[in-house]
Design a protein around this motif. Structure first.
Motif, PDB file in Angstrom:
ATOM      1  N   GLU A 197       0.808  -1.219   0.000  1.00  0.00           N
ATOM      2  CA  GLU A 197       0.000   0.000   0.000  1.00  0.00           C
ATOM      3  C   GLU A 197       0.846   1.276   0.000  1.00  0.00           C
ATOM      4  O   GLU A 197       0.327   2.360  -0.272  1.00  0.00           O
ATOM      5  CB  GLU A 197      -0.935   0.006   1.218  1.00  0.00           C
ATOM      6  N   ILE A 198       2.133   1.156   0.332  1.00  0.00           N
ATOM      7  CA  ILE A 198       3.019   2.311   0.329  1.00  0.00           C
ATOM      8  C   ILE A 198       3.527   2.523  -1.094  1.00  0.00           C
ATOM      9  O   ILE A 198       4.079   1.620  -1.716  1.00  0.00           O
ATOM     10  CB  ILE A 198       4.200   2.130   1.288  1.00  0.00           C
ATOM     11  N   GLU A 199       3.348   3.739  -1.585  1.00  0.00           N
ATOM     12  CA  GLU A 199       3.730   4.074  -2.949  1.00  0.00           C
ATOM     13  C   GLU A 199       4.730   5.232  -2.930  1.00  0.00           C
ATOM     14  O   GLU A 199       4.692   6.083  -2.044  1.00  0.00           O
ATOM     15  CB  GLU A 199       2.484   4.499  -3.739  1.00  0.00           C
ATOM     16  N   VAL A 200       5.620   5.240  -3.900  1.00  0.00           N
ATOM     17  CA  VAL A 200       6.542   6.354  -4.078  1.00  0.00           C
ATOM     18  C   VAL A 200       6.183   7.081  -5.358  1.00  0.00           C
ATOM     19  O   VAL A 200       6.020   6.458  -6.416  1.00  0.00           O
ATOM     20  CB  VAL A 200       8.009   5.876  -4.135  1.00  0.00           C
ATOM     21  N   VAL A 201       6.013   8.396  -5.251  1.00  0.00           N
ATOM     22  CA  VAL A 201       5.831   9.234  -6.436  1.00  0.00           C
ATOM     23  C   VAL A 201       7.056  10.129  -6.556  1.00  0.00           C
ATOM     24  O   VAL A 201       7.801  10.321  -5.587  1.00  0.00           O
ATOM     25  CB  VAL A 201       4.539  10.076  -6.354  1.00  0.00           C
ATOM     26  N   TYR A 202       7.271  10.657  -7.734  1.00  0.00           N
ATOM     27  CA  TYR A 202       8.502  11.391  -8.010  1.00  0.00           C
ATOM     28  C   TYR A 202       8.186  12.816  -8.462  1.00  0.00           C
ATOM     29  O   TYR A 202       7.419  13.028  -9.392  1.00  0.00           O
ATOM     30  CB  TYR A 202       9.318  10.672  -9.089  1.00  0.00           C
ATOM     31  N   ARG A 212      16.498  21.268 -18.715  1.00  0.00           N
ATOM     32  CA  ARG A 212      16.764  19.842 -18.883  1.00  0.00           C
ATOM     33  C   ARG A 212      16.412  19.097 -17.600  1.00  0.00           C
ATOM     34  O   ARG A 212      16.707  19.559 -16.502  1.00  0.00           O
ATOM     35  CB  ARG A 212      18.244  19.635 -19.228  1.00  0.00           C
ATOM     36  N   LEU A 213      15.773  17.930 -17.730  1.00  0.00           N
ATOM     37  CA  LEU A 213      15.446  17.097 -16.576  1.00  0.00           C
ATOM     38  C   LEU A 213      16.732  16.644 -15.905  1.00  0.00           C
ATOM     39  O   LEU A 213      17.636  16.113 -16.554  1.00  0.00           O
ATOM     40  CB  LEU A 213      14.629  15.884 -17.035  1.00  0.00           C
ATOM     41  N   SER A 214      16.824  16.856 -14.577  1.00  0.00           N
ATOM     42  CA  SER A 214      18.050  16.503 -13.856  1.00  0.00           C
ATOM     43  C   SER A 214      17.853  15.383 -12.837  1.00  0.00           C
ATOM     44  O   SER A 214      18.826  14.808 -12.359  1.00  0.00           O
ATOM     45  CB  SER A 214      18.616  17.736 -13.146  1.00  0.00           C
ATOM     46  N   GLY A 215      16.606  15.076 -12.500  1.00  0.00           N
ATOM     47  CA  GLY A 215      16.349  14.029 -11.521  1.00  0.00           C
ATOM     48  C   GLY A 215      14.986  14.211 -10.885  1.00  0.00           C
ATOM     49  O   GLY A 215      14.100  14.861 -11.461  1.00  0.00           O
ATOM     50  N   ALA A 216      14.805  13.647  -9.683  1.00  0.00           N
ATOM     51  CA  ALA A 216      13.518  13.756  -9.006  1.00  0.00           C
ATOM     52  C   ALA A 216      13.677  13.528  -7.520  1.00  0.00           C
ATOM     53  O   ALA A 216      14.594  12.833  -7.067  1.00  0.00           O
ATOM     54  CB  ALA A 216      12.523  12.751  -9.584  1.00  0.00           C
ATOM     55  N   GLU A 217      12.768  14.138  -6.767  1.00  0.00           N
ATOM     56  CA  GLU A 217      12.656  13.887  -5.328  1.00  0.00           C
ATOM     57  C   GLU A 217      11.590  12.830  -5.104  1.00  0.00           C
ATOM     58  O   GLU A 217      10.485  12.925  -5.650  1.00  0.00           O
ATOM     59  CB  GLU A 217      12.272  15.170  -4.591  1.00  0.00           C
ATOM     60  N   ALA A 218      11.909  11.810  -4.322  1.00  0.00           N
ATOM     61  CA  ALA A 218      10.961  10.743  -4.026  1.00  0.00           C
ATOM     62  C   ALA A 218      10.071  11.150  -2.858  1.00  0.00           C
ATOM     63  O   ALA A 218      10.556  11.623  -1.826  1.00  0.00           O
ATOM     64  CB  ALA A 218      11.698   9.447  -3.680  1.00  0.00           C
ATOM     65  N   LEU A 219       8.757  10.980  -3.018  1.00  0.00           N
ATOM     66  CA  LEU A 219       7.779  11.331  -1.996  1.00  0.00           C
ATOM     67  C   LEU A 219       6.906  10.119  -1.702  1.00  0.00           C
ATOM     68  O   LEU A 219       6.480   9.416  -2.618  1.00  0.00           O
ATOM     69  CB  LEU A 219       6.903  12.491  -2.486  1.00  0.00           C
ATOM     70  N   ALA A 220       6.631   9.884  -0.426  1.00  0.00           N
ATOM     71  CA  ALA A 220       5.861   8.706  -0.035  1.00  0.00           C
ATOM     72  C   ALA A 220       4.374   9.016   0.026  1.00  0.00           C
ATOM     73  O   ALA A 220       3.963  10.108   0.435  1.00  0.00           O
ATOM     74  CB  ALA A 220       6.338   8.192   1.323  1.00  0.00           C
ATOM     75  N   ARG A 221       3.557   8.043  -0.354  1.00  0.00           N
ATOM     76  CA  ARG A 221       2.106   8.101  -0.229  1.00  0.00           C
ATOM     77  C   ARG A 221       1.624   6.747   0.271  1.00  0.00           C
ATOM     78  O   ARG A 221       2.164   5.706  -0.086  1.00  0.00           O
ATOM     79  CB  ARG A 221       1.440   8.418  -1.573  1.00  0.00           C
ATOM     80  N   TRP A 222       0.589   6.779   1.112  1.00  0.00           N
ATOM     81  CA  TRP A 222      -0.026   5.542   1.609  1.00  0.00           C
ATOM     82  C   TRP A 222      -1.418   5.432   1.013  1.00  0.00           C
ATOM     83  O   TRP A 222      -2.283   6.255   1.305  1.00  0.00           O
ATOM     84  CB  TRP A 222      -0.069   5.582   3.128  1.00  0.00           C
ATOM     85  N   ASN A 223      -1.630   4.433   0.194  1.00  0.00           N
ATOM     86  CA  ASN A 223      -2.944   4.193  -0.396  1.00  0.00           C
ATOM     87  C   ASN A 223      -3.753   3.309   0.545  1.00  0.00           C
ATOM     88  O   ASN A 223      -3.839   2.094   0.375  1.00  0.00           O
ATOM     89  CB  ASN A 223      -2.791   3.549  -1.775  1.00  0.00           C
ATOM     90  N   HIS A 224      -4.348   3.951   1.556  1.00  0.00           N
ATOM     91  CA  HIS A 224      -5.099   3.225   2.584  1.00  0.00           C
ATOM     92  C   HIS A 224      -6.387   2.682   1.970  1.00  0.00           C
ATOM     93  O   HIS A 224      -7.105   3.405   1.268  1.00  0.00           O
ATOM     94  CB  HIS A 224      -5.422   4.166   3.749  1.00  0.00           C
ATOM     95  N   PRO A 225      -6.706   1.411   2.208  1.00  0.00           N
ATOM     96  CA  PRO A 225      -7.885   0.809   1.558  1.00  0.00           C
ATOM     97  C   PRO A 225      -9.212   1.449   1.947  1.00  0.00           C
ATOM     98  O   PRO A 225     -10.177   1.363   1.195  1.00  0.00           O
ATOM     99  CB  PRO A 225      -7.824  -0.659   1.998  1.00  0.00           C
ATOM    100  N   TRP A 263      16.157   4.559 -14.765  1.00  0.00           N
ATOM    101  CA  TRP A 263      16.322   5.912 -15.297  1.00  0.00           C
ATOM    102  C   TRP A 263      17.627   6.018 -16.083  1.00  0.00           C
ATOM    103  O   TRP A 263      18.586   5.275 -15.821  1.00  0.00           O
ATOM    104  CB  TRP A 263      16.383   6.935 -14.174  1.00  0.00           C
ATOM    105  N   PRO A 264      17.698   6.974 -17.001  1.00  0.00           N
ATOM    106  CA  PRO A 264      18.994   7.291 -17.622  1.00  0.00           C
ATOM    107  C   PRO A 264      20.021   7.639 -16.550  1.00  0.00           C
ATOM    108  O   PRO A 264      19.689   8.229 -15.515  1.00  0.00           O
ATOM    109  CB  PRO A 264      18.672   8.509 -18.498  1.00  0.00           C
ATOM    110  N   MET A 265      21.273   7.275 -16.805  1.00  0.00           N
ATOM    111  CA  MET A 265      22.303   7.354 -15.770  1.00  0.00           C
ATOM    112  C   MET A 265      22.648   8.775 -15.334  1.00  0.00           C
ATOM    113  O   MET A 265      23.318   8.964 -14.317  1.00  0.00           O
ATOM    114  CB  MET A 265      23.575   6.646 -16.251  1.00  0.00           C
ATOM    115  N   ASP A 266      22.219   9.783 -16.088  1.00  0.00           N
ATOM    116  CA  ASP A 266      22.559  11.155 -15.694  1.00  0.00           C
ATOM    117  C   ASP A 266      21.526  11.775 -14.756  1.00  0.00           C
ATOM    118  O   ASP A 266      21.669  12.929 -14.342  1.00  0.00           O
ATOM    119  CB  ASP A 266      22.725  12.044 -16.926  1.00  0.00           C
ATOM    120  N   LEU A 267      20.478  11.035 -14.398  1.00  0.00           N
ATOM    121  CA  LEU A 267      19.430  11.561 -13.528  1.00  0.00           C
ATOM    122  C   LEU A 267      19.677  11.152 -12.082  1.00  0.00           C
ATOM    123  O   LEU A 267      20.014  10.005 -11.793  1.00  0.00           O
ATOM    124  CB  LEU A 267      18.060  11.071 -13.986  1.00  0.00           C
TER     125      LEU A 267
END
Length: 430
Positions: A197-202, A212-225, A263-267
């Motif tokens: 149920e724990i999901e990571v969005v970017y 130019r796209l350089s990367g992303a920050e990972a953010l947590a979400r809980w998909n509670h039923p 992901w591409p290696m430069d991200l």
């Protein structure tokens, strides 16, 4: 996000808090209702707020309002995935409106979490203040207009203020349902890790100069039923009560790194570090081992720490982060400019990035003082060989100004909202 048109003018903001005006919020609310969006609302008031000015002075009262606005913005940005707008109402009242699709129970949980955050100590020059927030909650009914929503919230707030033991009240006298108890939520979380149920969005990050796209920050979400999607703030608050933060942090880090391997290696991938993480004696060793197990290169990782994380043993934090930095992991000081900045951290910690709080970007167009502050921070960062990341960029004007002033990277709703791993991979390959 704080949903404002890119050409919004500074005159359309509250002078004390910098929040959009009440009229701006009313217009946005009317637009959402016109297109049939599911609107949720929270009106926040503070019992006996007028005594703050009497006891501490008007400057302290304004400082408290500014801190409330900052905590409100941070909470909404972290917890809400759909469009939102926050504004200051009459006196010490604040209004949060969202087009979030969520259950009644989920909105109640989010509001309770926000009131907890606002009840925390507020340091001012005149002393430490503690406020007693009350909340009026509402879910718009079909065919309801903006005036009806604001009127119902106002009446409900009067009821909440008149009941000393009642912290929240639903509009039209709806009773606060028992929902799920804290113990149930803690038990739910222990199961959620194994149930997927724990999901990571970017949240994508871009170069200021060439977009130019350089990367992303990972953010947590809980998909509670039963409660629907729960944001990172509430998720970690539940985990802290359950004494389950280390397990949750490792789970999220593993999910994020597994998702980023394609992901591409430069991200680059950015991960947030909690106070519990950094307080552990063996955090550096365990995190390094985790990155090896996931097969994700250390040199592509950035760990983001906030001042809250560093409030404990700064020496211990410096040693742990130094050990990680020696392995190639980069360190970012997050939310710089929010609250009371301790410049001592810039000297003691092995930093590579300074990540500006969104409040540092909001007023740079059209406000000479805000621009001067930004220039001072960037100049200091440059002298310390730190790259600056601008957060909360919502207009092309803000991006262009951040680039011209020397910011290296940016993230915000100008280019992209937080997205699933599959969507980010498509963006990266596109």
């Amino acid at each position: 996000m704080e949903f404002m048109h890119p050409d919004a003018i500074e005159a359309d903001r509250d002078a004390v808090t910098g929040l959009p005006s009440l009229e701006s919020a009313r217009r946005r609310l009317a637009e959402w209702l016109a297109r049939g969006a599911r609107v949720h609302a929270l009106l926040i008031g503070f019992r006996r707020f007028d005594t703050v000015n009497l006891a501490y002075g008007e400057a302290a009262g304004d400082a408290a309002l500014g801190e409330v606005a900052a905590r409100l913005r941070h909470f909404a940005a972290d917890e809400l995935d759909s469009a939102w707008i926050a504004t200051r109402g009459r006196g010490g009242q604040f209004l949060l409106l969202s087009s979030e699709e969520c259950s009644r129970e989920r909105w109640q949980l989010a509001c309770a979490q926000l009131l907890d955050a606002l009840a925390g100590a507020i340091p001012t020059a005149a002393g430490t203040l503690r406020l007693s927030p009350r909340g009026a909650l509402l879910r718009a009914v079909p065919d309801e207009d903006a005036d009806s929503i604001l009127d119902r919230l106002g009446h409900t707030m009067e009821s909440a203020m008149a009941s000393p033991g009642r912290r929240m009240a639903w509009a039209d006298g709806e009773a606060i349902s028992a929902g799920r108890s804290a113990a149930q939520l803690e038990a739910d979380l222990l199961r959620a890790l194994d149930a997927g149920e724990i999901e990571v969005v970017y949240q994508p990050q871009f170069s200021c100069l060439d977009d130019r796209l350089s990367g992303a920050e990972a953010l947590a979400r809980w998909n509670h039923p039963k409660l629907g999607r729960i944001g990172a703030g509430a998720l970690f608050a539940i985990a802290e009560r359950a004494d389950h933060v280390p397990q949750l942090s490792r789970h999220i880090a593993r999910l994020a790194m597994d998702g980023a391997k394609a992901w591409p290696m430069d991200l680059r991938l950015s991960l947030n570090i909690t106070p519990n993480d950094l307080a552990a004696d063996n955090f550096a060793e365990e995190f390094s081992m985790l990155s090896v197990q996931c097969g994700f290169p250390a040199w592509r990782l950035t760990l983001e720490v906030t001042e809250q994380v560093l409030l404990g043993d700064v020496g211990h934090a410096s040693r742990a982060l130094g050990a990680l930095s020696a392995r190639g992991i980069r360190i970012a000081l997050d939310d710089f400019g929010a609250g009371f900045c301790n410049f001592r951290y810039l000297k003691l910690l092995p930093l590579h990035y300074l990540k500006l709080d969104r409040s540092m970007i909001e007023g740079v167009i059209g406000d000479a003082r805000d621009l001067a502050v930004l220039r001072g921070i960037v100049a200091m960062a440059t002298a310390l060989d730190l790259k600056v990341i601008a957060e909360g960029v919502e207009s092309e004007g803000q991006r262009a100004l951040a680039a011209s002033e020397g910011c290296a990277f940016y993230q915000g709703f100008l280019r992209a909202q937080p997205m699933s791993g599959a969507d980010f991979l498509s963006l990266a390959r596109g």
